[in-house]
Design a protein around this motif. Structure first.
Motif: not given
Length: 215
Positions: A179-180, A182, A196, A199-200, A205-206
């Protein structure tokens, strides 16, 4: 012959948060796995209900390491679950809008999640199945060294997958899992996309990644 612009929307790792997404318009939507948090039937059916109703001409997805139902259930059960108009790929190919798209849920072994395989010959035999004429490759996990870095600074991608990609040379490789990391990265003629959306910390978030291709 008149050319057309095809819009692809890529997402991954929704983990049950799919109904919170704001999706742009497009022709093809691709989900690169981890549609659920724990792989239970209720989670999967809710995702499939949502996915089938999206306003895209083509809806394609693969499973991920959280999606245990897709590995544990009989293939006939899975086939009967897939709604009309939705394509599920498991080491398989589909051709749409002039693109040859191949997808796989396989990731290197880690803590005995779904679709885990040992690095080396065990995982390589899956990557050897990727056809040489693949235009868009979808895997749940990244190749080694490309958008695969964890918050701890570890590179977790698959070396054997990277080697196969360097042979096949797809136009796009869409994945998630980490995830982190992206984002998008272009190397030579290949664009790599970690799509992804969480987020982590599993917060949304993305943004979905948009791809415009002229064919």
């Amino acid at each position: 012959m008149k050319k057309r612009e095809i819009k692809v929307v890529a997402i991954s790792d929704t983990h049950g948060c799919h109904r919170l997404l704001k999706l742009p318009k497009g022709d093809i939507i691709i989900h690169a796995g981890d549609i659920s948090q724990s792989g239970g039937q209720a989670e999967v059916l809710d995702f499939l209900d949502w996915f089938a109703k999206l306003n895209f001409k083509h809806k394609i997805f693969i499973a991920g390491n959280h999606d245990f139902l897709f590995e544990n259930a009989h293939p006939d059960v899975i086939l009967n679950m897939i709604p009309k108009g939705v394509t599920y790929l498991n080491d398989a190919e589909v051709e749409v809008e002039g693109f040859k798209i191949w997808g796989s849920p396989i990731t290197p072994w880690f803590n005995n999640w779904a679709f885990n395989r040992d690095r080396g010959d065990d995982i390589k035999k899956h990557w050897d199945l990727i056809p040489l004429d693949t235009d868009i490759l979808i895997t749940h996990g990244p190749p080694l060294g490309i958008l695969d870095e964890t918050v701890y600074g570890q590179r977790t991608g698959c070396e054997d997958l990277l080697e196969r990609i360097e042979t096949v040379k797809p136009k796009y490789h869409i994945f998630g899992h980490i995830h982190e990391d992206y984002g998008s990265f272009t190397k030579g003629e290949i664009t790599f996309i970690n799509a992804s959306v969480l987020d982590n910390w599993y917060d949304l978030r993305n943004k979905p990644v948009e791809i415009s291709v002229v064919v």
